[in-house]
Design an enzyme around this catalytic site. Sequence first.
Site, PDB file in Angstrom:
ATOM      1  CE  LYS A 132      15.479  60.810 -50.851  1.00 42.42           C
ATOM      2  NZ  LYS A 132      16.253  60.467 -49.644  1.00 42.42           N
TER       3      LYS A 132
ATOM      4  NE  ARG B 204      21.010  55.348 -45.978  1.00 47.50           N
ATOM      5  CZ  ARG B 204      19.938  56.114 -46.187  1.00 47.50           C
ATOM      6  NH1 ARG B 204      18.728  55.575 -46.236  1.00 47.50           N
ATOM      7  NH2 ARG B 204      20.057  57.408 -46.365  1.00 47.50           N
TER       8      ARG B 204
ATOM      9  CG  HIS C 103      20.069  60.372 -43.210  1.00 43.86           C
ATOM     10  ND1 HIS C 103      19.170  61.414 -43.263  1.00 43.86           N
ATOM     11  CD2 HIS C 103      19.417  59.304 -43.744  1.00 43.86           C
ATOM     12  CE1 HIS C 103      18.031  60.994 -43.815  1.00 43.86           C
ATOM     13  NE2 HIS C 103      18.161  59.714 -44.110  1.00 43.86           N
TER      14      HIS C 103
ATOM     15  NE  ARG D  93      20.206  65.445 -45.218  1.00 45.95           N
ATOM     16  CZ  ARG D  93      20.802  65.169 -44.057  1.00 45.95           C
ATOM     17  NH1 ARG D  93      21.732  65.985 -43.576  1.00 45.95           N
ATOM     18  NH2 ARG D  93      20.487  64.078 -43.386  1.00 45.95           N
TER      19      ARG D  93
ATOM     20  CE1 TYR E 206      -6.046  36.977 -63.412  1.00 45.34           C
ATOM     21  CE2 TYR E 206      -4.750  38.824 -62.567  1.00 45.34           C
ATOM     22  CZ  TYR E 206      -5.245  38.087 -63.639  1.00 45.34           C
ATOM     23  OH  TYR E 206      -4.936  38.454 -64.916  1.00 45.34           O
TER      24      TYR E 206
ATOM     25  CB  CYS F 146      -4.812  42.782 -62.075  1.00 50.48           C
ATOM     26  SG  CYS F 146      -6.261  41.948 -61.422  1.00 50.48           S
TER      27      CYS F 146
ATOM     28  CG  ASP G  96      -2.359  45.648 -67.212  1.00 48.52           C
ATOM     29  OD1 ASP G  96      -1.203  46.097 -67.179  1.00 48.52           O
ATOM     30  OD2 ASP G  96      -2.661  44.524 -67.676  1.00 48.52           O
TER      31      ASP G  96
HETATM   32  C1  LIG Z   1      15.820  61.346 -48.655  1.00 48.77           C
HETATM   33  C2  LIG Z   1      16.737  62.014 -47.728  1.00 48.77           C
HETATM   34  C3  LIG Z   1      16.314  63.118 -46.969  1.00 48.77           C
HETATM   35  C4  LIG Z   1      14.892  63.593 -46.921  1.00 48.77           C
HETATM   36  O1  LIG Z   1      14.177  62.808 -45.989  1.00 48.77           O
HETATM   37  P1  LIG Z   1      12.653  63.153 -45.616  1.00 48.77           P
HETATM   38  O2  LIG Z   1      12.356  62.214 -44.524  1.00 48.77           O
HETATM   39  O3  LIG Z   1      11.863  62.901 -46.853  1.00 48.77           O
HETATM   40  O4  LIG Z   1      12.626  64.573 -45.220  1.00 48.77           O
HETATM   41  C5  LIG Z   1      17.256  63.775 -46.207  1.00 48.77           C
HETATM   42  N1  LIG Z   1      18.551  63.369 -46.191  1.00 48.77           N
HETATM   43  C6  LIG Z   1      18.971  62.296 -46.876  1.00 48.77           C
HETATM   44  C7  LIG Z   1      20.384  61.894 -46.798  1.00 48.77           C
HETATM   45  C8  LIG Z   1      18.086  61.585 -47.666  1.00 48.77           C
HETATM   46  O5  LIG Z   1      18.508  60.508 -48.337  1.00 48.77           O
END
Ligand SMILES: *Cc1c(COP(=O)(O)O)cnc(C)c1O
Length: 385
Positions: free
Chosen positions: A41, A139, A171, A227, A271, A318, A320
Amino acid sequence: MSLPHDARRAEIVVDLAAVRHNVRRIADEVGPDVALMVVVKADAYGHGMVPVARAAREAGAPWLGVATLDEALALREAGDTGRLLAWLTVPGEDWAAAVAADVDVTAYTTAELDHLVDAVARAGRPARLQLKIDTGLNRGGCAPADWPALVAAARAGQDAGHWRVTGIWSHLAASDDPDHPANPAQQRVFREALDAAEAAGLEPEVRHLANSAAALLQPESRFDLVRVGLASYGLDPAPGHTPDLGLHPAMTATATVAMTKRLAPGDGVSYGHTWIADQPVTVGLLPVGYADGVPRHAGNTAEVGVAGTRRPVRGRVCMDQLVVELAGPGEEPAVGAGDRVVLFGAAPDPTAQDWAEACGTISYEIVSRIGGRFARRWVDSEEQS
Ligand SMILES: *Cc1c(COP(=O)(O)O)cnc(C)c1O
């Protein structure tokens, strides 16, 4: 708007051999009974979704994961045909193209299942459907109280031929802190949700809970699949906890010194003059700034790799540009105008983790936000030339 960017000015180099190496290391670590989903992603956390996806498949990843349906469809358009899961939609999004493209879609609610019935009719084929239970992150995902209704509706839709439930997943909230009480609590809720799904007659291909940190630190969280995002990019998902697996950072961000300058004691830099030289120093101007994803928080805190040494960012970053101290009193700078320095990459240069610590954030944010006017190039350090 996407302009071509001159790599002479600033460049992100992504080593696909590092991605392959990391994916293979992680696969070894989790063992042959656990499938690997490489999470690509957000443009593969800034590393480039399509090239990284190819590298992950070459390294044997049976699954890829993305957040949005758009990301999933872009992978299909690029020719990816393997298992692919997407997990984040809003009401009104059209799921039909993803169903037609054999993407595993994720439902959190029975309203989404109603929507999916319609998408399936238009796609002309049954969907591959995964269900997400919210085990305590609070979430996305189905609240435990709503889970019985979701699995019942999923079973009914499966019996009606609308889809096959291919996965059930959740998750974790605190996987980077293996001793956090949320970990066993979420495991418990997840197991209960799996039992309820089984009792409803669902037999998913994959049950999954772990991201990178959990995959590496909590073997009991691995279930059928992990994942893995961050670790695939060679970064440490749980600094201070993760054993050294010999992962290689895949991304190096470099910039070319635009000019150098001698400063006298009392000269303020950038700055607000938040840094003032107290001795004669040589500084260099780098043509990248916060519009390019270099955190403004790096001002006066981060370091840059200069010919094998680490040199501090001086003054504010800054939009750029930013200024680094190239040489202190009595030193000759090792680089001059036209030479390259490394913002972050692999040690001994500063790493994305070093930048994260300097900026009060996590390496995920450092790599996924860098971009802007950096050119980007993919190399393969294993390829024969
Ligand atoms: C981004 C994400 C992951 C990957 O997480 P990492 O900590 O980068 O391994 C796994 N599952 C879900 C639902 C995510 O949004």
